[in-house]
Motif scaffolding. Structure first.
Motif, PDB file in Angstrom:
ATOM      1  N   LEU A  78       0.852  -1.140  -0.034  1.00  0.00           N
ATOM      2  CA  LEU A  78      -0.048  -0.166  -0.005  1.00  0.00           C
ATOM      3  C   LEU A  78       1.011   1.123   0.000  1.00  0.00           C
ATOM      4  CD1 LEU A  78      -2.981  -0.756   2.398  1.00  0.00           C
ATOM      5  CD2 LEU A  78      -3.146  -0.494  -0.030  1.00  0.00           C
ATOM      6  N   ASN A  79       2.038   1.136   0.999  1.00  0.00           N
ATOM      7  CA  ASN A  79       2.820   2.337   0.899  1.00  0.00           C
ATOM      8  C   ASN A  79       3.454   2.769  -0.483  1.00  0.00           C
ATOM      9  OD1 ASN A  79       2.235   3.225   3.385  1.00  0.00           O
ATOM     10  ND2 ASN A  79       3.620   1.742   4.086  1.00  0.00           N
ATOM     11  N   TRP A  81       2.330   1.779  -3.227  1.00  0.00           N
ATOM     12  CA  TRP A  81       1.050   2.120  -4.245  1.00  0.00           C
ATOM     13  C   TRP A  81       0.990   3.687  -4.099  1.00  0.00           C
ATOM     14  CZ3 TRP A  81      -3.343   4.615  -3.234  1.00  0.00           C
ATOM     15  CH2 TRP A  81      -4.439   4.938  -4.131  1.00  0.00           C
ATOM     16  N   ASN A  82       1.009   4.106  -2.735  1.00  0.00           N
ATOM     17  CA  ASN A  82       1.040   5.569  -2.425  1.00  0.00           C
ATOM     18  C   ASN A  82       2.140   6.270  -3.193  1.00  0.00           C
ATOM     19  OD1 ASN A  82      -0.332   7.907  -1.431  1.00  0.00           O
ATOM     20  ND2 ASN A  82       0.841   7.826   0.452  1.00  0.00           N
ATOM     21  N   ASN A  83       3.161   5.808  -3.012  1.00  0.00           N
ATOM     22  CA  ASN A  83       4.536   6.364  -3.656  1.00  0.00           C
ATOM     23  C   ASN A  83       4.875   5.862  -5.030  1.00  0.00           C
ATOM     24  OD1 ASN A  83       4.679   8.000  -1.255  1.00  0.00           O
ATOM     25  ND2 ASN A  83       5.692   6.286  -0.293  1.00  0.00           N
ATOM     26  N   ARG A  84       3.720   5.543  -5.965  1.00  0.00           N
ATOM     27  CA  ARG A  84       4.200   4.962  -7.056  1.00  0.00           C
ATOM     28  C   ARG A  84       5.007   5.755  -7.993  1.00  0.00           C
ATOM     29  NH1 ARG A  84      -1.024   5.348  -6.439  1.00  0.00           N
ATOM     30  NH2 ARG A  84      -2.302   6.590  -7.937  1.00  0.00           N
ATOM     31  N   ASP A 113      -2.981   3.125   7.711  1.00  0.00           N
ATOM     32  CA  ASP A 113      -3.043   2.164   6.554  1.00  0.00           C
ATOM     33  C   ASP A 113      -4.436   1.880   6.189  1.00  0.00           C
ATOM     34  OD1 ASP A 113      -0.164   1.575   7.217  1.00  0.00           O
ATOM     35  OD2 ASP A 113      -1.064   0.038   8.850  1.00  0.00           O
ATOM     36  N   LEU A 116      -4.859   4.489   3.497  1.00  0.00           N
ATOM     37  CA  LEU A 116      -4.308   4.230   2.247  1.00  0.00           C
ATOM     38  C   LEU A 116      -5.154   3.333   1.298  1.00  0.00           C
ATOM     39  CD1 LEU A 116      -0.522   3.813   3.135  1.00  0.00           C
ATOM     40  CD2 LEU A 116      -1.432   5.471   1.663  1.00  0.00           C
ATOM     41  N   GLN A 119      -7.992   4.999  -0.423  1.00  0.00           N
ATOM     42  CA  GLN A 119      -7.491   5.464  -1.554  1.00  0.00           C
ATOM     43  C   GLN A 119      -7.190   4.536  -2.510  1.00  0.00           C
ATOM     44  OE1 GLN A 119      -4.036   7.887  -0.313  1.00  0.00           O
ATOM     45  NE2 GLN A 119      -5.020   9.285   0.818  1.00  0.00           N
ATOM     46  N   TYR A 120      -6.604   3.325  -2.216  1.00  0.00           N
ATOM     47  CA  TYR A 120      -6.306   2.290  -3.243  1.00  0.00           C
ATOM     48  C   TYR A 120      -7.663   1.763  -3.689  1.00  0.00           C
ATOM     49  CZ  TYR A 120      -4.542  -2.225  -4.911  1.00  0.00           C
ATOM     50  OH  TYR A 120      -4.178  -3.258  -5.607  1.00  0.00           O
TER      51      TYR A 120
END
Length: 163
Positions: A78-79, A81-84, A113, A116, A119-120
């Motif tokens: 997830l992290n 993905w957030n910083n992709r 989390d 996140l 958002q995902y």
């Protein structure tokens, strides 16, 4: 002429008695062997039960360790993905499936989390089956009286994000 041999009762019964004694000894020996085998089996069963119990404990410990590792990997997923934009994020269907099945576990996803995850999951298309399943599961949790307040709030926020 030769002498006739006289057979007495002793000569007649002695072989039969010997045969009976041999049979009795054989039976007693078999019984003793059987008793020894049953004792050995019970000892083996006790040992096997102890081993099985240890194996079950080890499996539980391994599952707990695997769950912790899985949790760490999913949060890292997830992290990432957030910083992709800054890192090499790659879609992983098994991680996505696991997230969608276990999002309601409050000990799995902490509040940050979970944000996140919201958002995902907002990136799901309107025709997606995963999206409809998430909404359906969230509605079921809201309708359930036995669910704690944090899970109800999470379910509501998930529905707001997806609808």
């Amino acid at each position: 002429m030769g002498q006739k041999r006289k057979y007495g009762l002793k000569d007649y019964f002695e072989p039969k008695i010997v045969d009976k004694l041999k049979k009795r000894e054989c039976i007693e020996e078999k019984q003793a062997n059987f008793e020894n085998q049953t004792e050995e089996k019970t000892k083996r069963n006790k040992i096997n039960k102890k081993k099985k119990k240890k194996i079950r404990k080890l499996k539980v410990i391994n599952q707990e360790k695997n769950l912790k590792v899985k949790k760490a990997k999913l949060i890292a997923y997830l992290n990432d993905w957030n910083n992709r934009a800054n890192c090499d994020w790659k879609f992983n269907k098994s991680y996505q499936t696991w997230l969608f099945k276990n999002w309601a576990l409050s000990d799995f996803l902490k509040d940050q989390d979970f944000n996140l995850f919201l958002q995902y999951s907002s990136g799901l298309t309107e025709t997606s089956q995963a999206r409809s399943k998430l909404i359906e599961e969230a509605n079921k949790l809201i309708e359930n009286d036995q669910v704690d307040e944090t899970l109800i709030n999470r379910s509501r926020s998930l529905i707001q994000m997806l609808v």
